[in-house]
Design an enzyme around this catalytic site. Structure first.
Site, PDB file in Angstrom:
ATOM      1  N   HIS A 178       0.816  -1.218   0.000  1.00  0.00           N
ATOM      2  CA  HIS A 178       0.000   0.000   0.000  1.00  0.00           C
ATOM      3  C   HIS A 178       0.850   1.269   0.000  1.00  0.00           C
ATOM      4  O   HIS A 178       0.357   2.340  -0.332  1.00  0.00           O
ATOM      5  CB  HIS A 178      -1.019   0.001   1.150  1.00  0.00           C
ATOM      6  CG  HIS A 178      -0.425   0.146   2.497  1.00  0.00           C
ATOM      7  ND1 HIS A 178      -0.003  -0.931   3.228  1.00  0.00           N
ATOM      8  CD2 HIS A 178      -0.189   1.239   3.252  1.00  0.00           C
ATOM      9  CE1 HIS A 178       0.472  -0.503   4.378  1.00  0.00           C
ATOM     10  NE2 HIS A 178       0.379   0.808   4.425  1.00  0.00           N
ATOM     11  N   LYS A 182       0.392   5.504  -2.338  1.00  0.00           N
ATOM     12  CA  LYS A 182       0.336   6.857  -1.775  1.00  0.00           C
ATOM     13  C   LYS A 182       0.574   7.898  -2.858  1.00  0.00           C
ATOM     14  O   LYS A 182       1.424   7.723  -3.728  1.00  0.00           O
ATOM     15  CB  LYS A 182       1.367   7.003  -0.654  1.00  0.00           C
ATOM     16  CG  LYS A 182       0.961   6.207   0.590  1.00  0.00           C
ATOM     17  CD  LYS A 182       1.934   6.394   1.711  1.00  0.00           C
ATOM     18  CE  LYS A 182       1.551   5.549   2.913  1.00  0.00           C
ATOM     19  NZ  LYS A 182       0.390   6.058   3.626  1.00  0.00           N
ATOM     20  N   HIS A 240       7.969  -2.456   2.169  1.00  0.00           N
ATOM     21  CA  HIS A 240       7.671  -1.028   2.019  1.00  0.00           C
ATOM     22  C   HIS A 240       8.922  -0.176   1.785  1.00  0.00           C
ATOM     23  O   HIS A 240       8.988   0.615   0.846  1.00  0.00           O
ATOM     24  CB  HIS A 240       6.947  -0.489   3.262  1.00  0.00           C
ATOM     25  CG  HIS A 240       5.708  -1.258   3.619  1.00  0.00           C
ATOM     26  ND1 HIS A 240       4.792  -1.640   2.684  1.00  0.00           N
ATOM     27  CD2 HIS A 240       5.237  -1.691   4.807  1.00  0.00           C
ATOM     28  CE1 HIS A 240       3.805  -2.295   3.286  1.00  0.00           C
ATOM     29  NE2 HIS A 240       4.065  -2.346   4.568  1.00  0.00           N
TER      30      HIS A 240
END
Ligand code: NAP
Length: 484
Positions: A178, A182, A240
Protein backbone atom coordinates in the site's frame (compact mmCIF):
# COMPACT_ATOMS: atom_id res chain seq x y z
CA UNK A 1 -9.03 22.91 -8.33
CA UNK A 2 -11.33 19.88 -8.49
CA UNK A 3 -9.84 16.64 -9.77
CA UNK A 4 -11.68 14.83 -12.57
CA UNK A 5 -13.11 11.44 -11.67
CA UNK A 6 -13.65 9.01 -14.53
CA UNK A 7 -15.87 6.05 -13.60
CA UNK A 8 -14.24 2.67 -14.01
CA UNK A 9 -15.87 -0.18 -15.95
CA UNK A 10 -18.60 -2.21 -14.21
CA UNK A 11 -17.10 -4.88 -11.97
CA UNK A 12 -17.74 -7.69 -9.52
CA UNK A 13 -15.21 -7.54 -6.69
CA UNK A 14 -15.19 -10.47 -4.28
CA UNK A 15 -13.48 -9.78 -0.96
CA UNK A 16 -12.44 -13.04 0.66
CA UNK A 17 -12.05 -12.12 4.32
CA UNK A 18 -14.80 -9.51 3.87
CA UNK A 19 -15.56 -9.58 7.61
CA UNK A 20 -11.91 -9.17 8.65
CA UNK A 21 -10.02 -6.22 10.08
CA UNK A 22 -8.44 -5.06 6.83
CA UNK A 23 -11.76 -5.14 4.96
CA UNK A 24 -13.48 -3.25 7.78
CA UNK A 25 -10.86 -0.53 8.23
CA UNK A 26 -9.48 -0.04 4.73
CA UNK A 27 -11.04 -1.91 1.82
CA UNK A 28 -14.76 -1.30 2.39
CA UNK A 29 -14.49 2.34 3.57
CA UNK A 30 -12.14 2.97 0.63
CA UNK A 31 -14.63 1.52 -1.83
CA UNK A 32 -17.34 3.69 -0.35
CA UNK A 33 -15.22 6.79 -0.94
CA UNK A 34 -14.72 5.76 -4.58
CA UNK A 35 -18.50 5.29 -4.87
CA UNK A 36 -19.11 8.68 -3.30
CA UNK A 37 -16.64 10.35 -5.68
CA UNK A 38 -18.45 8.87 -8.69
CA UNK A 39 -15.64 6.50 -9.67
CA UNK A 40 -17.51 3.29 -8.82
CA UNK A 41 -20.35 2.87 -11.30
CA UNK A 42 -23.88 2.00 -10.11
CA UNK A 43 -23.77 -1.44 -11.73
CA UNK A 44 -20.59 -2.48 -9.92
CA UNK A 45 -20.96 -5.02 -7.11
CA UNK A 46 -18.94 -5.89 -4.03
CA UNK A 47 -19.34 -9.39 -2.66
CA UNK A 48 -18.07 -10.15 0.82
CA UNK A 49 -17.05 -13.76 1.49
CA UNK A 50 -15.95 -15.49 4.67
CA UNK A 51 -17.08 -18.44 6.77
CA UNK A 52 -19.45 -16.50 9.05
CA UNK A 53 -23.06 -17.27 8.07
CA UNK A 54 -24.46 -13.81 7.28
CA UNK A 55 -27.32 -12.63 5.10
CA UNK A 56 -26.79 -9.82 2.59
CA UNK A 57 -28.54 -7.46 5.00
CA UNK A 58 -26.40 -8.50 7.96
CA UNK A 59 -23.24 -7.94 5.94
CA UNK A 60 -24.58 -4.56 4.75
CA UNK A 61 -25.04 -3.58 8.38
CA UNK A 62 -21.41 -4.53 9.04
CA UNK A 63 -20.28 -2.49 6.03
CA UNK A 64 -22.44 0.51 7.04
CA UNK A 65 -20.85 0.54 10.48
CA UNK A 66 -17.36 0.32 8.97
CA UNK A 67 -18.08 3.25 6.65
CA UNK A 68 -19.37 5.42 9.47
CA UNK A 69 -16.33 4.60 11.57
CA UNK A 70 -13.57 4.80 8.96
CA UNK A 71 -14.68 6.66 5.83
CA UNK A 72 -13.75 10.31 5.98
CA UNK A 73 -16.37 12.42 7.68
CA UNK A 74 -18.65 14.40 5.43
CA UNK A 75 -18.24 12.15 2.40
CA UNK A 76 -21.86 11.45 1.60
CA UNK A 77 -25.06 11.36 3.57
CA UNK A 78 -27.38 8.54 4.62
CA UNK A 79 -28.88 8.21 1.12
CA UNK A 80 -25.43 7.83 -0.42
CA UNK A 81 -24.53 5.14 2.10
CA UNK A 82 -27.82 3.30 1.41
CA UNK A 83 -27.21 3.47 -2.34
CA UNK A 84 -23.71 2.06 -1.83
CA UNK A 85 -25.00 -0.72 0.41
CA UNK A 86 -27.46 -1.82 -2.28
CA UNK A 87 -24.41 -2.78 -4.35
CA UNK A 88 -23.10 -5.06 -1.58
CA UNK A 89 -23.71 -8.82 -1.35
CA UNK A 90 -22.43 -11.63 0.79
CA UNK A 91 -21.66 -15.33 0.39
CA UNK A 92 -20.69 -17.60 3.28
CA UNK A 93 -17.76 -19.57 2.00
CA UNK A 94 -15.00 -21.73 3.38
CA UNK A 95 -11.66 -21.45 1.58
CA UNK A 96 -10.87 -24.99 2.69
CA UNK A 97 -14.31 -26.52 2.22
CA UNK A 98 -16.97 -26.83 -0.44
CA UNK A 99 -19.82 -24.78 0.92
CA UNK A 100 -20.63 -21.51 -0.79
CA UNK A 101 -18.61 -21.94 -3.98
CA UNK A 102 -21.52 -22.91 -6.24
CA UNK A 103 -23.49 -19.93 -4.97
CA UNK A 104 -20.56 -17.64 -5.69
CA UNK A 105 -20.26 -19.03 -9.22
CA UNK A 106 -23.95 -18.31 -9.87
CA UNK A 107 -23.60 -14.78 -8.55
CA UNK A 108 -20.58 -13.67 -10.56
CA UNK A 109 -21.30 -12.05 -13.91
CA UNK A 110 -19.17 -13.03 -16.89
CA UNK A 111 -19.49 -9.77 -18.85
CA UNK A 112 -17.88 -7.42 -16.32
CA UNK A 113 -14.41 -7.02 -14.81
CA UNK A 114 -13.98 -9.72 -12.15
CA UNK A 115 -11.52 -9.31 -9.29
CA UNK A 116 -10.92 -11.48 -6.22
CA UNK A 117 -9.29 -9.84 -3.23
CA UNK A 118 -7.51 -12.38 -0.97
CA UNK A 119 -7.82 -10.45 2.31
CA UNK A 120 -7.14 -13.56 4.37
CA UNK A 121 -4.02 -15.08 5.89
CA UNK A 122 -1.46 -16.19 3.25
CA UNK A 123 -1.98 -19.81 4.31
CA UNK A 124 -5.31 -19.67 2.45
CA UNK A 125 -4.08 -18.15 -0.84
CA UNK A 126 -3.45 -21.57 -2.42
CA UNK A 127 -6.85 -22.92 -1.30
CA UNK A 128 -8.67 -19.93 -2.74
CA UNK A 129 -6.77 -20.03 -6.02
CA UNK A 130 -7.41 -23.76 -6.42
CA UNK A 131 -11.15 -23.53 -5.66
CA UNK A 132 -11.69 -20.50 -7.87
CA UNK A 133 -10.25 -22.65 -10.64
CA UNK A 134 -12.01 -25.89 -9.69
CA UNK A 135 -15.44 -24.25 -9.50
CA UNK A 136 -14.80 -22.45 -12.82
CA UNK A 137 -15.29 -19.05 -11.22
CA UNK A 138 -11.97 -17.62 -12.32
CA UNK A 139 -10.62 -17.70 -15.86
CA UNK A 140 -7.63 -16.10 -17.56
CA UNK A 141 -9.39 -12.73 -17.70
CA UNK A 142 -10.07 -12.16 -14.01
CA UNK A 143 -7.69 -10.59 -11.49
CA UNK A 144 -6.59 -11.58 -8.01
CA UNK A 145 -5.28 -9.26 -5.32
CA UNK A 146 -3.00 -10.65 -2.63
CA UNK A 147 -2.04 -9.01 0.62
CA UNK A 148 1.25 -8.91 2.45
CA UNK A 149 3.08 -10.78 3.83
CA UNK A 150 4.15 -12.38 0.56
CA UNK A 151 6.18 -15.19 2.08
CA UNK A 152 8.56 -14.96 5.02
CA UNK A 153 11.70 -15.79 3.04
CA UNK A 154 12.75 -16.61 -0.51
CA UNK A 155 11.67 -20.23 -0.24
CA UNK A 156 8.12 -19.49 0.91
CA UNK A 157 7.74 -16.60 -1.56
CA UNK A 158 8.77 -18.93 -4.39
CA UNK A 159 6.30 -21.56 -3.20
CA UNK A 160 3.53 -18.96 -3.10
CA UNK A 161 4.40 -17.65 -6.57
CA UNK A 162 4.48 -21.26 -7.80
CA UNK A 163 1.05 -22.00 -6.35
CA UNK A 164 -0.58 -18.88 -7.79
CA UNK A 165 1.05 -19.32 -11.17
CA UNK A 166 -0.59 -22.75 -11.51
CA UNK A 167 -3.94 -21.00 -11.91
CA UNK A 168 -3.16 -17.39 -12.89
CA UNK A 169 -0.79 -15.59 -15.25
CA UNK A 170 1.51 -12.96 -13.76
CA UNK A 171 -0.59 -10.30 -15.55
CA UNK A 172 -3.56 -11.35 -13.39
CA UNK A 173 -1.79 -11.17 -10.02
CA UNK A 174 -1.83 -7.88 -8.08
CA UNK A 175 0.51 -8.04 -5.05
CA UNK A 176 -0.38 -5.09 -2.85
CA UNK A 177 2.16 -2.86 -1.18
CA UNK A 178 0.00 0.00 0.00
CA UNK A 179 3.01 2.34 0.21
CA UNK A 180 3.03 2.36 -3.58
CA UNK A 181 -0.55 3.66 -3.58
CA UNK A 182 0.34 6.86 -1.78
CA UNK A 183 -0.13 10.04 -3.75
CA UNK A 184 3.34 11.34 -2.90
CA UNK A 185 5.04 8.16 -4.05
CA UNK A 186 3.57 8.66 -7.49
CA UNK A 187 4.43 12.32 -7.30
CA UNK A 188 8.00 11.30 -6.68
CA UNK A 189 8.01 9.75 -10.14
CA UNK A 190 6.27 12.81 -11.61
CA UNK A 191 8.84 15.13 -10.05
CA UNK A 192 11.81 13.00 -11.07
CA UNK A 193 10.78 12.21 -14.61
CA UNK A 194 8.50 15.14 -15.47
CA UNK A 195 11.03 17.91 -14.73
CA UNK A 196 14.49 18.56 -16.12
CA UNK A 197 15.49 20.19 -12.84
CA UNK A 198 16.18 17.15 -10.68
CA UNK A 199 17.28 14.34 -12.96
CA UNK A 200 20.74 15.77 -13.83
CA UNK A 201 21.51 16.02 -10.10
CA UNK A 202 20.03 12.63 -9.21
CA UNK A 203 23.25 10.65 -8.87
CA UNK A 204 26.32 10.03 -6.72
CA UNK A 205 28.07 13.13 -8.05
CA UNK A 206 25.52 15.47 -6.47
CA UNK A 207 23.64 13.44 -3.85
CA UNK A 208 25.51 13.02 -0.58
CA UNK A 209 23.12 10.44 0.84
CA UNK A 210 19.47 9.47 1.07
CA UNK A 211 17.46 8.83 4.22
CA UNK A 212 14.24 6.84 4.29
CA UNK A 213 12.37 6.89 7.60
CA UNK A 214 9.11 5.16 8.50
CA UNK A 215 8.46 5.81 12.20
CA UNK A 216 5.45 4.72 14.25
CA UNK A 217 4.44 5.72 17.76
CA UNK A 218 2.42 2.57 18.41
CA UNK A 219 3.91 -0.64 19.76
CA UNK A 220 3.05 -4.11 18.57
CA UNK A 221 0.23 -4.24 21.13
CA UNK A 222 -2.43 -6.88 20.44
CA UNK A 223 -0.57 -8.44 17.51
CA UNK A 224 2.67 -9.07 19.45
CA UNK A 225 2.70 -12.83 19.00
CA UNK A 226 2.24 -12.46 15.21
CA UNK A 227 4.79 -9.64 14.90
CA UNK A 228 7.37 -11.54 16.93
CA UNK A 229 7.67 -14.11 14.11
CA UNK A 230 8.30 -11.32 11.65
CA UNK A 231 10.14 -8.25 13.02
CA UNK A 232 10.85 -4.90 11.36
CA UNK A 233 13.06 -6.40 8.64
CA UNK A 234 10.36 -8.72 7.29
CA UNK A 235 7.37 -6.53 8.18
CA UNK A 236 8.67 -3.20 6.82
CA UNK A 237 12.11 -3.25 5.16
CA UNK A 238 11.75 -6.17 2.75
CA UNK A 239 8.59 -4.66 1.26
CA UNK A 240 7.67 -1.03 2.02
CA UNK A 241 11.11 0.54 2.50
CA UNK A 242 12.54 -1.52 -0.33
CA UNK A 243 9.83 -0.26 -2.68
CA UNK A 244 10.53 3.36 -1.71
CA UNK A 245 14.25 2.81 -2.22
CA UNK A 246 13.57 1.38 -5.68
CA UNK A 247 11.52 4.39 -6.77
CA UNK A 248 14.23 6.78 -5.61
CA UNK A 249 17.13 4.84 -7.09
CA UNK A 250 15.74 3.41 -10.33
CA UNK A 251 16.73 4.53 -13.81
CA UNK A 252 14.09 6.33 -15.88
CA UNK A 253 11.83 3.65 -17.37
CA UNK A 254 11.40 3.98 -21.14
CA UNK A 255 7.67 4.59 -20.60
CA UNK A 256 5.20 4.64 -17.73
CA UNK A 257 3.98 1.10 -18.32
CA UNK A 258 3.82 -1.55 -15.57
CA UNK A 259 6.63 -3.79 -16.77
CA UNK A 260 8.87 -0.92 -17.83
CA UNK A 261 8.68 0.51 -14.28
CA UNK A 262 8.97 -2.87 -12.59
CA UNK A 263 11.98 -3.87 -14.70
CA UNK A 264 13.84 -0.79 -13.44
CA UNK A 265 12.86 -1.45 -9.81
CA UNK A 266 14.08 -5.04 -10.09
CA UNK A 267 17.49 -3.84 -11.34
CA UNK A 268 17.87 -1.72 -8.20
CA UNK A 269 17.16 -4.66 -5.88
CA UNK A 270 19.65 -6.79 -7.78
CA UNK A 271 22.28 -4.06 -7.49
CA UNK A 272 22.03 -3.92 -3.68
CA UNK A 273 25.24 -4.92 -1.93
CA UNK A 274 25.11 -7.39 0.96
CA UNK A 275 25.07 -5.41 4.21
CA UNK A 276 27.89 -6.01 6.73
CA UNK A 277 26.76 -6.37 10.39
CA UNK A 278 28.43 -3.07 11.37
CA UNK A 279 26.05 -1.23 9.02
CA UNK A 280 22.91 -2.52 10.74
CA UNK A 281 21.44 -1.56 14.12
CA UNK A 282 18.51 -3.50 15.52
CA UNK A 283 16.45 -2.38 18.49
CA UNK A 284 13.63 -3.36 20.80
CA UNK A 285 11.59 -0.84 22.76
CA UNK A 286 11.86 -0.91 26.53
CA UNK A 287 8.86 -0.46 28.81
CA UNK A 288 8.11 2.83 30.53
CA UNK A 289 5.44 4.51 32.65
CA UNK A 290 2.73 1.91 32.38
CA UNK A 291 3.59 1.04 28.76
CA UNK A 292 4.66 -2.53 28.14
CA UNK A 293 8.08 -3.33 26.74
CA UNK A 294 8.43 -5.07 23.39
CA UNK A 295 9.14 -8.36 25.12
CA UNK A 296 6.00 -8.06 27.26
CA UNK A 297 3.92 -7.21 24.16
CA UNK A 298 5.45 -10.17 22.33
CA UNK A 299 4.84 -12.39 25.36
CA UNK A 300 8.37 -13.72 25.15
CA UNK A 301 10.86 -12.39 27.67
CA UNK A 302 13.76 -13.74 25.62
CA UNK A 303 12.58 -12.50 22.22
CA UNK A 304 15.39 -11.50 19.86
CA UNK A 305 13.02 -9.97 17.27
CA UNK A 306 13.63 -6.33 16.33
CA UNK A 307 10.96 -3.63 16.58
CA UNK A 308 13.46 -1.11 15.14
CA UNK A 309 16.04 -1.30 12.43
CA UNK A 310 18.43 1.20 10.91
CA UNK A 311 20.83 0.32 8.14
CA UNK A 312 23.23 1.72 5.59
CA UNK A 313 22.93 0.33 2.07
CA UNK A 314 24.82 0.67 -1.16
CA UNK A 315 23.38 0.35 -4.63
CA UNK A 316 26.28 -0.81 -6.78
CA UNK A 317 25.71 0.75 -10.16
CA UNK A 318 27.09 3.71 -12.11
CA UNK A 319 24.48 6.13 -10.83
CA UNK A 320 24.81 5.45 -7.11
CA UNK A 321 28.31 4.11 -6.45
CA UNK A 322 29.48 5.90 -3.30
CA UNK A 323 26.11 7.36 -2.20
CA UNK A 324 24.80 5.59 0.90
CA UNK A 325 21.09 4.96 1.44
CA UNK A 326 20.09 5.02 5.11
CA UNK A 327 16.90 3.20 6.02
CA UNK A 328 15.22 3.43 9.41
CA UNK A 329 11.93 2.12 10.73
CA UNK A 330 10.59 1.32 14.15
CA UNK A 331 7.73 1.21 16.61
CA UNK A 332 7.14 3.33 19.72
CA UNK A 333 9.28 6.13 18.33
CA UNK A 334 9.04 9.84 18.94
CA UNK A 335 6.49 10.63 16.23
CA UNK A 336 4.50 8.99 13.46
CA UNK A 337 6.14 10.03 10.26
CA UNK A 338 7.23 8.61 6.92
CA UNK A 339 9.56 10.51 4.68
CA UNK A 340 12.33 10.24 2.14
CA UNK A 341 15.08 12.87 2.27
CA UNK A 342 17.50 13.36 -0.60
CA UNK A 343 20.46 15.23 0.89
CA UNK A 344 22.49 16.96 -1.78
CA UNK A 345 26.20 17.72 -1.53
CA UNK A 346 27.49 21.18 -0.74
CA UNK A 347 28.64 23.41 -3.60
CA UNK A 348 32.28 22.59 -4.44
CA UNK A 349 33.54 25.89 -3.06
CA UNK A 350 31.86 28.32 -0.69
CA UNK A 351 32.41 31.95 -1.59
CA UNK A 352 30.79 32.83 1.77
CA UNK A 353 33.42 31.18 3.97
CA UNK A 354 32.63 28.39 6.42
CA UNK A 355 29.18 28.31 7.99
CA UNK A 356 29.26 25.31 10.31
CA UNK A 357 25.53 24.79 10.91
CA UNK A 358 24.50 24.80 7.29
CA UNK A 359 23.00 21.61 5.87
CA UNK A 360 22.71 22.43 2.19
CA UNK A 361 19.90 21.37 -0.12
CA UNK A 362 17.55 18.66 1.03
CA UNK A 363 14.54 17.45 -0.92
CA UNK A 364 12.03 15.93 1.50
CA UNK A 365 9.21 13.75 0.23
CA UNK A 366 6.65 13.33 3.03
CA UNK A 367 4.38 10.31 2.89
CA UNK A 368 2.66 10.95 6.21
CA UNK A 369 1.38 12.99 7.82
CA UNK A 370 0.57 15.88 5.42
CA UNK A 371 1.65 14.26 2.16
CA UNK A 372 3.77 16.67 0.18
CA UNK A 373 7.30 17.70 -0.70
CA UNK A 374 9.64 20.42 0.34
CA UNK A 375 13.04 21.51 -0.76
CA UNK A 376 15.39 23.31 1.59
CA UNK A 377 17.32 26.03 -0.19
CA UNK A 378 19.93 28.46 1.04
CA UNK A 379 19.10 32.17 1.13
CA UNK A 380 20.54 35.21 2.80
CA UNK A 381 19.17 35.90 6.25
CA UNK A 382 17.10 39.08 5.85
CA UNK A 383 18.37 42.24 7.54
CA UNK A 384 21.49 44.34 7.68
CA UNK A 385 23.63 41.78 9.57
CA UNK A 386 25.94 40.98 6.67
CA UNK A 387 25.97 37.92 4.43
CA UNK A 388 24.62 35.28 6.80
CA UNK A 389 23.04 32.26 5.15
CA UNK A 390 19.98 30.34 6.31
CA UNK A 391 17.95 27.48 4.88
CA UNK A 392 14.29 27.95 4.16
CA UNK A 393 11.78 25.46 2.77
CA UNK A 394 10.29 25.79 -0.68
CA UNK A 395 7.10 24.02 0.34
CA UNK A 396 4.76 22.05 -1.86
CA UNK A 397 2.08 20.66 0.37
CA UNK A 398 -0.90 19.45 -1.64
CA UNK A 399 -3.27 21.42 0.55
CA UNK A 400 -1.60 24.75 -0.15
CA UNK A 401 -0.73 24.24 -3.79
CA UNK A 402 -3.93 22.65 -5.03
CA UNK A 403 -6.64 23.69 -2.59
CA UNK A 404 -8.25 21.68 0.18
CA UNK A 405 -10.35 19.48 -2.12
CA UNK A 406 -7.38 18.20 -4.09
CA UNK A 407 -5.48 17.71 -0.85
CA UNK A 408 -8.14 15.26 0.27
CA UNK A 409 -6.25 12.63 -1.66
CA UNK A 410 -7.52 9.12 -2.08
CA UNK A 411 -6.25 6.64 0.47
CA UNK A 412 -3.67 4.23 -0.93
CA UNK A 413 -6.08 1.27 -0.79
CA UNK A 414 -8.83 2.98 -2.76
CA UNK A 415 -6.42 4.04 -5.48
CA UNK A 416 -4.91 0.56 -5.72
CA UNK A 417 -8.28 -1.19 -5.88
CA UNK A 418 -9.33 1.11 -8.71
CA UNK A 419 -6.05 0.27 -10.47
CA UNK A 420 -6.94 -3.42 -10.20
CA UNK A 421 -10.30 -2.74 -11.84
CA UNK A 422 -8.59 -0.68 -14.55
CA UNK A 423 -6.06 -3.48 -15.05
CA UNK A 424 -3.03 -1.32 -14.29
CA UNK A 425 -0.24 -3.22 -12.49
CA UNK A 426 2.30 -0.36 -12.32
CA UNK A 427 1.90 0.10 -8.56
CA UNK A 428 1.92 -3.61 -7.71
CA UNK A 429 4.91 -5.81 -7.04
CA UNK A 430 5.83 -8.39 -9.63
CA UNK A 431 6.74 -11.91 -8.50
CA UNK A 432 10.42 -11.59 -9.45
CA UNK A 433 10.72 -8.30 -7.53
CA UNK A 434 9.40 -9.92 -4.37
CA UNK A 435 11.75 -12.86 -4.77
CA UNK A 436 14.75 -10.60 -5.40
CA UNK A 437 13.93 -8.62 -2.26
CA UNK A 438 13.82 -11.82 -0.20
CA UNK A 439 17.07 -13.04 -1.79
CA UNK A 440 18.72 -9.87 -0.45
CA UNK A 441 16.96 -10.03 2.94
CA UNK A 442 17.46 -13.71 3.78
CA UNK A 443 21.26 -13.72 4.41
CA UNK A 444 20.91 -10.73 6.74
CA UNK A 445 18.28 -12.46 8.87
CA UNK A 446 20.19 -15.75 8.76
CA UNK A 447 23.27 -13.89 10.05
CA UNK A 448 21.34 -12.66 13.10
CA UNK A 449 19.97 -16.12 13.78
CA UNK A 450 23.43 -17.71 13.52
CA UNK A 451 25.08 -15.21 15.84
CA UNK A 452 22.04 -14.89 18.15
CA UNK A 453 22.29 -11.16 17.60
CA UNK A 454 20.67 -9.22 20.46
CA UNK A 455 18.68 -6.08 19.57
CA UNK A 456 19.60 -2.94 21.57
CA UNK A 457 16.99 -1.53 23.90
CA UNK A 458 15.62 1.94 23.20
CA UNK A 459 13.34 4.21 25.12
CA UNK A 460 9.75 4.62 23.95
CA UNK A 461 9.32 8.12 22.49
CA UNK A 462 12.97 8.26 21.40
CA UNK A 463 14.48 8.05 17.92
CA UNK A 464 15.70 4.49 18.49
CA UNK A 465 18.93 3.08 19.95
CA UNK A 466 21.90 5.45 20.19
CA UNK A 467 23.96 3.13 17.99
CA UNK A 468 21.64 4.08 15.10
CA UNK A 469 22.82 7.68 15.38
CA UNK A 470 26.41 6.48 14.96
CA UNK A 471 25.64 5.03 11.52
CA UNK A 472 25.56 8.62 10.24
CA UNK A 473 27.78 10.40 12.79
CA UNK A 474 30.75 8.33 11.75
CA UNK A 475 30.29 9.69 8.20
CA UNK A 476 29.99 13.28 9.49
CA UNK A 477 26.22 13.28 8.86
CA UNK A 478 23.12 13.07 11.03
CA UNK A 479 19.62 11.68 10.78
CA UNK A 480 16.82 14.13 10.25
CA UNK A 481 14.71 14.55 13.34
CA UNK A 482 11.70 12.29 13.68
CA UNK A 483 9.10 15.01 13.98
CA UNK A 484 5.34 15.06 13.41
N1 NAP B 1 -5.35 -5.70 9.16
C1 NAP B 1 -4.43 -4.98 8.58
O1 NAP B 1 -4.27 -3.79 8.85
C2 NAP B 1 -3.55 -5.59 7.51
C3 NAP B 1 -2.55 -4.79 6.94
C4 NAP B 1 -1.77 -5.33 5.90
C5 NAP B 1 -1.97 -6.64 5.50
N2 NAP B 1 -2.93 -7.40 6.10
C6 NAP B 1 -3.12 -8.78 5.61
O2 NAP B 1 -4.46 -8.91 5.14
C7 NAP B 1 -4.93 -10.23 5.39
C8 NAP B 1 -6.20 -10.14 6.24
O3 NAP B 1 -5.88 -9.53 7.47
P1 NAP B 1 -6.96 -9.14 8.56
O4 NAP B 1 -6.26 -8.30 9.56
O5 NAP B 1 -8.19 -8.60 7.91
O6 NAP B 1 -7.28 -10.57 9.21
P2 NAP B 1 -8.51 -10.96 10.13
O7 NAP B 1 -9.11 -9.79 10.80
O8 NAP B 1 -8.05 -12.12 10.97
O9 NAP B 1 -9.60 -11.49 9.09
C9 NAP B 1 -9.46 -12.71 8.40
C10 NAP B 1 -10.65 -12.90 7.49
O10 NAP B 1 -10.52 -14.15 6.82
C11 NAP B 1 -11.71 -14.90 6.99
N3 NAP B 1 -11.36 -16.32 7.00
C12 NAP B 1 -10.55 -16.97 7.88
N4 NAP B 1 -10.48 -18.28 7.56
C13 NAP B 1 -11.25 -18.45 6.46
C14 NAP B 1 -11.59 -19.59 5.66
N5 NAP B 1 -11.13 -20.83 5.94
N6 NAP B 1 -12.41 -19.41 4.61
C15 NAP B 1 -12.90 -18.19 4.31
N7 NAP B 1 -12.61 -17.08 5.04
C16 NAP B 1 -11.81 -17.21 6.10
C17 NAP B 1 -12.27 -14.43 8.32
O11 NAP B 1 -13.66 -14.63 8.46
P3 NAP B 1 -14.30 -15.97 9.08
O12 NAP B 1 -13.56 -16.27 10.33
O13 NAP B 1 -15.74 -15.63 9.24
O14 NAP B 1 -14.11 -17.02 8.04
C18 NAP B 1 -11.99 -12.94 8.22
O15 NAP B 1 -12.97 -12.31 7.43
C19 NAP B 1 -3.77 -10.96 6.07
O16 NAP B 1 -3.01 -11.61 5.06
C20 NAP B 1 -2.94 -9.84 6.67
O17 NAP B 1 -1.59 -10.20 6.81
C21 NAP B 1 -3.73 -6.91 7.10
Amino acid sequence: MVSRVIPVDPFDLVIFGGTGDLARRKILPGLYRRFWSGQMPPNARIIGASRKPLTDDEFREFVGTAIREFAIQGSGDGEQVDAFLRQIHYVAIDARGDNGWAKLRDLIRSDVVRAFYFSVGPGLFGDLAERLHRYKIADRQCRIVVEKPFGRDLKTARELNGTLSKYFDEAQIYRIDHYLGKETVQNLMAVRFGNILFEPLWNAQYVDHIQITVAETVGVGGRGAYYDKSGAMRDMVQNHLMQLLCLIAMEPPYCFEPDAVRDEKLKVIRALDPVPPEDIVRGQYAGSEGQASYRADAEDENSLTESFIAMKLHVSNWRWKGTPFYLRTGKRLKARTSEIAVVFKDPPHSIFGTQPDRRGNVLVIRLQPNEGMNMRVTIKEPGPGGMRLIEVPLDMSFAEALGAEAADVADAYERLIMDVIRGNQTLFMRGDEVEAAWAWTDPIIEGWTKTEDRPREYLPGSTGPEEALMLLYREGQRWRDIAP
